[in-house]
Design a protein around this motif. Structure first.
Motif, mmCIF file in Angstrom:
data_model
loop_
_atom_site.group_PDB
_atom_site.id
_atom_site.type_symbol
_atom_site.label_atom_id
_atom_site.label_comp_id
_atom_site.label_asym_id
_atom_site.label_seq_id
_atom_site.Cartn_x
_atom_site.Cartn_y
_atom_site.Cartn_z
ATOM 1 N N LEU A 106 -2.217 5.525 4.974
ATOM 2 C CA LEU A 106 -2.331 6.958 4.779
ATOM 3 C C LEU A 106 -1.569 7.440 3.549
ATOM 4 N N GLU A 107 -0.506 6.727 3.193
ATOM 5 C CA GLU A 107 0.267 7.076 1.999
ATOM 6 C C GLU A 107 0.973 5.848 1.468
ATOM 7 N N PHE A 108 0.961 5.692 0.153
ATOM 8 C CA PHE A 108 1.687 4.621 -0.522
ATOM 9 C C PHE A 108 2.176 5.177 -1.845
ATOM 10 N N SER A 109 3.472 5.440 -1.930
ATOM 11 C CA SER A 109 4.017 6.072 -3.124
ATOM 12 C C SER A 109 5.423 5.555 -3.398
ATOM 13 N N VAL A 110 5.925 5.878 -4.571
ATOM 14 C CA VAL A 110 7.301 5.556 -4.961
ATOM 15 C C VAL A 110 8.043 6.869 -5.129
ATOM 16 N N ILE A 111 9.174 7.004 -4.417
ATOM 17 C CA ILE A 111 9.906 8.265 -4.422
ATOM 18 C C ILE A 111 11.405 7.992 -4.529
ATOM 19 N N PRO A 112 12.189 8.983 -4.962
ATOM 20 C CA PRO A 112 13.639 8.851 -4.861
ATOM 21 C C PRO A 112 14.043 9.023 -3.395
ATOM 22 N N PRO A 113 15.035 8.292 -2.915
ATOM 23 C CA PRO A 113 15.390 8.373 -1.499
ATOM 24 C C PRO A 113 16.201 9.624 -1.178
ATOM 25 N N LYS A 131 7.460 4.573 -0.212
ATOM 26 C CA LYS A 131 7.188 5.323 1.009
ATOM 27 C C LYS A 131 5.811 4.909 1.498
ATOM 28 N N ILE A 132 5.770 4.383 2.718
ATOM 29 C CA ILE A 132 4.521 3.843 3.257
ATOM 30 C C ILE A 132 4.258 4.478 4.618
ATOM 31 N N ILE A 133 3.114 5.070 4.766
ATOM 32 C CA ILE A 133 2.685 5.564 6.076
ATOM 33 C C ILE A 133 1.359 4.896 6.401
ATOM 34 N N ARG A 134 1.309 4.216 7.500
ATOM 35 C CA ARG A 134 0.072 3.528 7.877
ATOM 36 C C ARG A 134 -0.061 3.485 9.388
ATOM 37 N N VAL A 135 -1.287 3.332 9.849
ATOM 38 C CA VAL A 135 -1.593 3.175 11.269
ATOM 39 C C VAL A 135 -1.966 1.728 11.509
ATOM 40 N N ARG A 136 -1.340 1.106 12.501
ATOM 41 C CA ARG A 136 -1.659 -0.279 12.853
ATOM 42 C C ARG A 136 -2.631 -0.271 14.032
ATOM 43 N N ASN A 137 -3.723 -0.990 13.858
ATOM 44 C CA ASN A 137 -4.795 -1.014 14.853
ATOM 45 C C ASN A 137 -4.926 -2.394 15.480
ATOM 46 N N ARG A 138 -5.153 -2.422 16.763
ATOM 47 C CA ARG A 138 -5.451 -3.671 17.475
ATOM 48 C C ARG A 138 -6.853 -3.555 18.051
ATOM 49 N N GLU A 146 3.379 3.891 11.454
ATOM 50 C CA GLU A 146 4.623 3.475 10.825
ATOM 51 C C GLU A 146 4.900 4.318 9.590
ATOM 52 N N GLU A 147 6.122 4.801 9.492
ATOM 53 C CA GLU A 147 6.626 5.457 8.281
ATOM 54 C C GLU A 147 7.775 4.603 7.773
ATOM 55 N N THR A 148 7.579 3.943 6.629
ATOM 56 C CA THR A 148 8.485 2.896 6.173
ATOM 57 C C THR A 148 9.001 3.189 4.770
ATOM 58 N N MET A 160 -1.206 -2.516 -2.509
ATOM 59 C CA MET A 160 -2.003 -1.984 -1.407
ATOM 60 C C MET A 160 -2.541 -3.097 -0.508
ATOM 61 N N ALA A 161 -2.906 -4.229 -1.102
ATOM 62 C CA ALA A 161 -3.441 -5.341 -0.311
ATOM 63 C C ALA A 161 -2.427 -5.839 0.707
ATOM 64 N N HIS A 162 -1.139 -5.817 0.340
ATOM 65 C CA HIS A 162 -0.099 -6.253 1.284
ATOM 66 C C HIS A 162 0.020 -5.260 2.445
ATOM 67 N N LEU A 163 -0.121 -3.973 2.138
ATOM 68 C CA LEU A 163 -0.030 -2.959 3.178
ATOM 69 C C LEU A 163 -1.194 -3.064 4.160
ATOM 70 N N GLU A 164 -2.349 -3.430 3.624
ATOM 71 C CA GLU A 164 -3.531 -3.514 4.482
ATOM 72 C C GLU A 164 -3.553 -4.781 5.313
ATOM 73 N N SER A 165 -2.704 -5.753 4.960
ATOM 74 C CA SER A 165 -2.620 -6.983 5.753
ATOM 75 C C SER A 165 -1.246 -7.073 6.409
ATOM 76 N N SER A 166 -0.252 -7.687 5.724
ATOM 77 C CA SER A 166 1.076 -7.848 6.320
ATOM 78 C C SER A 166 2.155 -7.802 5.240
ATOM 79 N N ILE A 167 2.998 -6.789 5.305
ATOM 80 C CA ILE A 167 4.125 -6.703 4.374
ATOM 81 C C ILE A 167 5.127 -7.812 4.648
ATOM 82 N N TYR A 168 5.374 -8.091 5.920
ATOM 83 C CA TYR A 168 6.339 -9.129 6.274
ATOM 84 C C TYR A 168 5.887 -10.501 5.785
ATOM 85 N N ALA A 169 4.582 -10.762 5.797
ATOM 86 C CA ALA A 169 4.078 -12.036 5.274
ATOM 87 C C ALA A 169 4.352 -12.131 3.775
#
Length: 245
Positions: A106-113, A131-138, A146-148, A160-169
């Motif tokens: 839903l959102e992928f941006s770079v911001i000051p904290p 700043k990452i906001i995404r919905v995880r679907n099963r 998630e707001e990360t 973006m490809a990492h967000l759509e799959s797995s950031i931890y991977a």
């Protein structure tokens, strides 16, 4: 992996899986464990302290260390909870690897904290974070929002490809970092209109919010996040241990 963690893992397996130690059994003294594992007394103490904190064993002054008198059902629940905790540190995608997991970004941006984000990530307000906001679907069902926030200097090259799959991977396999631990705080609240819309809920429906600071094995915090879970899909349990000063 640190030696004391390896020892605690093996002792835990001896209790939960191997049935080497049963409820109320006394486990070998620290001196014998030092010999068995070729480790220092401090290493053994740290390994045992982990199991004390988990509620699996207790120390009786002047008598030794014993397995708690838990029922088999309680032991099974503890094993499941520990497994779930370890899986959580591997990320959502691996936790539900047997299901069809997708992410809606839903959102992928770079911001000051903000000051709070900077403090929790041990960075300055002059640094920048994703700043990452995404919905995880099963299986196409939205389960978690998630707001990360992650420091871009510590986690470079996120796409973006990492967000759509797995950031931890990406963190493990590309950056070659080891994810070690997290501090969490859990609260219940009613879903806002934004959350309700994206999790397919009615506004005000009960949700569980997990606030998390996750750490690498070098002690650096790499993630500050809020995960909002549907109440009917969220389960949490814990062991409470009184510390003896």
């Amino acid at each position: 992996m640190n030696k004391y963690i390896e020892i605690s893992n093996e002792l835990r397996n001896h209790i939960l899986k191997d049935n080497l130690y049963h409820p109320n059994d006394q486990i070998p003294c620290e001196k014998d464990l030092c010999i068995q594992y070729g480790a220092s007394k401090m290493t053994i103490k740290k390994a045992l302290d982990i199991l004390v904190d988990e509620g699996l064993i207790y120390k009786k002054r002047g008598h030794g260390t014993f397995v708690k008198g838990l029922s088999q059902q309680q032991l099974d629940i503890m094993e499941e909870n520990l497994c779930n905790t370890q899986q959580a540190l591997t990320g959502f995608s691996r936790q539900y690897a047997k299901e069809a997991v997708t992410s809606t970004v839903l959102e992928f941006s770079v911001i000051p904290p903000t000051p709070k984000i900077a403090s929790n990530l041990h960075i300055t307000e002059e640094d920048f974070v994703y700043k990452i906001i995404r919905v995880r679907n099963r299986n196409r069902v939205p389960c978690v929002m998630e707001e990360t926030y992650m420091p871009i200097d510590l986690i470079p090259g996120l796409k973006m490809a990492h967000l759509e799959s797995s950031i931890y991977a990406y963190i493990r396999q590309t950056l070659h970092y080891e994810i070690q631990s997290s501090h969490v705080r859990i609260r219940a609240r009613g879903a806002s209109e934004f959350i309700a819309r994206n999790l397919q809920l009615e506004p005000g429906s009960p949700v569980a919010v997990v606030e998390q600071i996750a750490f690498l094995d070098n002690g650096m915090p790499f993630e500050y996040s809020f995960s909002t879970h549907k109440a009917d899909l969220f389960d949490f349990s814990a062991v409470i241990v009184k510390k003896i000063p």
